[in-house]
Write a protein that holds these residues in place. Structure first.
Motif, PDB file in Angstrom:
ATOM      1  N   GLU A   1     -39.927  18.355 -30.465  1.00  0.00           N
ATOM      2  CA  GLU A   1     -39.985  19.778 -30.094  1.00  0.00           C
ATOM      3  C   GLU A   1     -41.265  20.044 -29.309  1.00  0.00           C
ATOM      4  OE1 GLU A   1     -40.561  24.078 -32.370  1.00  0.00           O
ATOM      5  OE2 GLU A   1     -39.852  22.333 -33.502  1.00  0.00           O
ATOM      6  N   LYS A   2     -41.104  20.529 -28.091  1.00  0.00           N
ATOM      7  CA  LYS A   2     -42.272  20.814 -27.262  1.00  0.00           C
ATOM      8  C   LYS A   2     -43.127  21.914 -27.886  1.00  0.00           C
ATOM      9  CE  LYS A   2     -41.554  17.895 -23.919  1.00  0.00           C
ATOM     10  NZ  LYS A   2     -42.526  16.790 -23.683  1.00  0.00           N
ATOM     11  N   ALA A   3     -44.434  21.749 -27.784  1.00  0.00           N
ATOM     12  CA  ALA A   3     -45.367  22.746 -28.310  1.00  0.00           C
ATOM     13  C   ALA A   3     -46.352  23.143 -27.216  1.00  0.00           C
ATOM     14  CB  ALA A   3     -46.118  22.183 -29.514  1.00  0.00           C
TER      15      ALA A   3
ATOM     16  N   VAL B   1     -42.915  15.872 -33.664  1.00  0.00           N
ATOM     17  CA  VAL B   1     -41.950  14.801 -33.864  1.00  0.00           C
ATOM     18  C   VAL B   1     -41.491  14.799 -35.318  1.00  0.00           C
ATOM     19  CG1 VAL B   1     -41.596  12.299 -33.825  1.00  0.00           C
ATOM     20  CG2 VAL B   1     -42.959  13.405 -32.032  1.00  0.00           C
ATOM     21  N   SER B   2     -40.179  14.823 -35.529  1.00  0.00           N
ATOM     22  CA  SER B   2     -39.625  14.738 -36.889  1.00  0.00           C
ATOM     23  C   SER B   2     -39.458  13.271 -37.262  1.00  0.00           C
ATOM     24  CB  SER B   2     -38.270  15.443 -36.958  1.00  0.00           C
ATOM     25  OG  SER B   2     -38.416  16.831 -36.746  1.00  0.00           O
TER      26      SER B   2
ATOM     27  N   VAL C   1     -48.214  15.693 -32.283  1.00  0.00           N
ATOM     28  CA  VAL C   1     -48.616  14.708 -31.276  1.00  0.00           C
ATOM     29  C   VAL C   1     -49.236  15.449 -30.088  1.00  0.00           C
ATOM     30  CG1 VAL C   1     -47.869  12.866 -29.740  1.00  0.00           C
ATOM     31  CG2 VAL C   1     -46.751  13.158 -31.964  1.00  0.00           C
ATOM     32  N   LEU C   2     -50.491  15.144 -29.770  1.00  0.00           N
ATOM     33  CA  LEU C   2     -51.192  15.745 -28.637  1.00  0.00           C
ATOM     34  C   LEU C   2     -51.602  14.637 -27.677  1.00  0.00           C
ATOM     35  CD1 LEU C   2     -52.525  18.515 -27.624  1.00  0.00           C
ATOM     36  CD2 LEU C   2     -54.651  17.533 -28.491  1.00  0.00           C
TER      37      LEU C   2
ATOM     38  N   PRO D   1     -56.758  19.660 -19.876  1.00  0.00           N
ATOM     39  CA  PRO D   1     -55.291  19.602 -19.696  1.00  0.00           C
ATOM     40  C   PRO D   1     -54.668  18.686 -20.763  1.00  0.00           C
ATOM     41  CG  PRO D   1     -56.339  18.112 -18.168  1.00  0.00           C
ATOM     42  CD  PRO D   1     -57.456  18.745 -18.956  1.00  0.00           C
ATOM     43  N   SER D   2     -53.520  19.100 -21.321  1.00  0.00           N
ATOM     44  CA  SER D   2     -52.881  18.296 -22.356  1.00  0.00           C
ATOM     45  C   SER D   2     -51.424  18.708 -22.509  1.00  0.00           C
ATOM     46  CB  SER D   2     -53.607  18.478 -23.703  1.00  0.00           C
ATOM     47  OG  SER D   2     -53.484  19.829 -24.145  1.00  0.00           O
ATOM     48  N   SER D   3     -50.676  17.906 -23.221  1.00  0.00           N
ATOM     49  CA  SER D   3     -49.304  18.248 -23.615  1.00  0.00           C
ATOM     50  C   SER D   3     -49.165  17.959 -25.105  1.00  0.00           C
ATOM     51  CB  SER D   3     -48.287  17.427 -22.823  1.00  0.00           C
ATOM     52  OG  SER D   3     -48.424  16.050 -23.100  1.00  0.00           O
TER      53      SER D   3
END
Length: 491
Positions: free
Chosen positions: A97-99, A113-114, A446-447, A107-109
């Protein structure tokens, strides 16, 4: 090795340790984590039910004299529905699932994660021995876990059948059934699990929770409590009565955790309600309900004696206005209604879990909320029959329970989009639908960052300028950041 362990005459702590050890090795090998394995097991469970429904119905009849409709619909069909929903939605549930990220880590994404918890224990109850055994297992499999199921020994026919069918249809290296009573359950509870889901009563729940605490194991407790029904006067009385009967006597003869435990209504309306109950009960179960094939029996002589004790209490026995007949030899008690029982009687201080239904009287229907809340406990479910919108709103705002239903009883269990679980004394945690998947999953944060945009202000040596700038970043204030940079440049 595992089949030998499970086949031992005595299942002790060493046996339990061996079972868990084997399951951990299988889980560590990644067997349960793939979508293919999960879907294969759920399809196998569906096949198991489709090919063996007559055997399952017969076992439930042996254990509880449960009518075929209740067995086929309320147990087997509901597990099938859970399997089909998991098969339909599982890929979506498994996707990360995007957060959103903030200026702090720019900058990051980021994503959630299940991941499966690992090796989990499901301890089920005797009243719905098929549903309450396999429904949580569906969620555990969908989430990618290895599972041990401990069915209730109080429903021995269903327990034995489950052990045989699960071994025949599902992956024995990942999913196991351990039969037995207190010694076997105690041996299992000595082990370290990644989660325990227990369905049953509050007394045993304390034991489960204490055992889990030794290993810091999270628990889901599905308990019960005294589920109230508030009956207003501006309703379709026949429909309301039928729905209460369906939720009370049509659900395992009152032996259900969400079964209506008592009714609260006004003094002016009680007699109309009783007349309606008498009419509809005779329509459903005949003039001699003890002979009806549509009523389950009391599970055993111990529970029969407990219910008889509730009825025979001096200040209660004179309050019976309908029913009360008993057949000790066949463990049958007819649908029984009691009017205006004392609040301090056993029947009002204990969860009834049987075919007895007290009616509590109040002057105004709004006083019902005080009756419910004064008990000091929170029920697994609470029900209200009314057409008054203000009363509905107050009911939702005032009554704390695992779940609320307006103008029906027990049907919220059939909605997989709703969580099923308790609050306070009625339990903790929830499952059904995606809530089952989430219950048996760890939501892993997760980052991800690159090497560009390294913020030197986070590193020593620290200064007042760095402090001002970092405070502005954490506050999310662009104006503050500009001021901090200007102030820094001037200094």
């Amino acid at each position: 090795m595992a089949s030998e362990v499970e086949g031992k005459a005595v299942f002790d702590a060493d046996s339990a340790e061996e079972v868990v050890k084997e399951l951990r090795a299988t889980f560590a090998a990644g067997t349960t984590k793939s979508y293919e394995w999960r879907s294969t097991q759920l399809n196998a469970m569906l096949k198991m039910m489709e090919e063996n429904e007559p055997l399952i119905v017969a076992a439930l009849c042996d254990d509880l004299s449960k009518p075929e409709l209740e067995s086929s619909i309320y147990e087997i069909a509901m597990v099938k529905s859970s399997c089909r929903m998991a098969l339909k939605k599982m890929k979506q549930w498994m996707m990360p699932e995007k957060a959103k990220t903030s200026l702090i880590t720019f900058p990051s994404s980021a994503e959630i994660v299940s991941e499966p918890l690992g090796v989990v224990l499901v301890i089920s109850a005797w009243n719905y021995p098929f549903l309450l055994s396999l429904d949580p297992v569906v969620g555990a499999i969908a989430a990618g876990n290895a599972v041990v199921l401990k069915p209730s020994e109080i429903s021995p026919a269903t327990s034995s059948l489950l052990a045989r069918l699960v071994a025949d249809y599902l992956d024995r290296s990942c999913i196991k059934v351990v039969e037995g009573a207190v010694p076997e359950t105690s041996a299992l509870l000595e082990q370290k699990w990644d989660k325990i889901l227990y369905t049953g009563n509050e007394r045993i729940a304390r034991t489960v929770m204490a055992a889990a605490a030794k290993h810091l194991t999270p628990v889901v407790l599905e308990l019960g409590g005294k589920c109230p029904v508030i009956v207003d006067s501006d309703i379709n009385l026949q429909v309301a009565t039928r729905r209460i009967i369906s939720g009370k006597w049509g659900c395992n003869n009152g032996q259900a955790c969400v079964s209506p435990d008592y009714i609260v209504t006004t003094k002016n309306y009680a007699q109309k309600l009783i007349v309606s109950f008498k009419c509809e009960l005779e329509r459903f179960y005949g003039k001699n309900p003890l002979e009806s094939k549509d009523l389950s029996r009391i599970v055993n002589s111990s529970h029969f004696a407990r219910l008889s004790k509730l009825l025979d209490e001096d200040k209660v026995s004179s309050k019976i206005v309908h029913g009360g007949e008993r057949d000790r030899a066949n463990l049958k008690i007819s649908p029984t209604i009691l009017l205006d029982v004392p609040q301090d009687s056993l029947i009002m201080t204990e969860e009834i879990f049987g075919p007895l239904l007290p009616i509590i009287l109040v002057d105004e229907v709004e006083d019902s909320f005080d009756v419910i809340n004064s008990s000091g406990t929170k029920p697994l479910a609470a029900y209200l029959f009314t057409n008054n919108k203000k009363l509905k709103k107050k009911f939702v705002a005032t009554v704390s329970a695992g779940g609320l239903v307006v103008n029906d009883t027990t049907v919220h269990l059939a909605e997989p989009t709703l969580p099923f679980g308790g609050v306070g004394n009625s339990g903790m945690g929830a499952y059904h639908g995606k809530f089952s998947f989430d219950t048996f999953s760890h939501k892993k944060a997760v980052l991800c960052r690159g090497f560009a945009g390294d913020a030197y202000v986070r590193y020593p040596p620290y200064s007042r300028g760095k402090i001002r700038l970092l405070k502005a970043v954490f506050d999310g204030s662009f104006l503050g950041i500009i001021r901090a940079l200007i102030g820094w440049s001037k200094s």
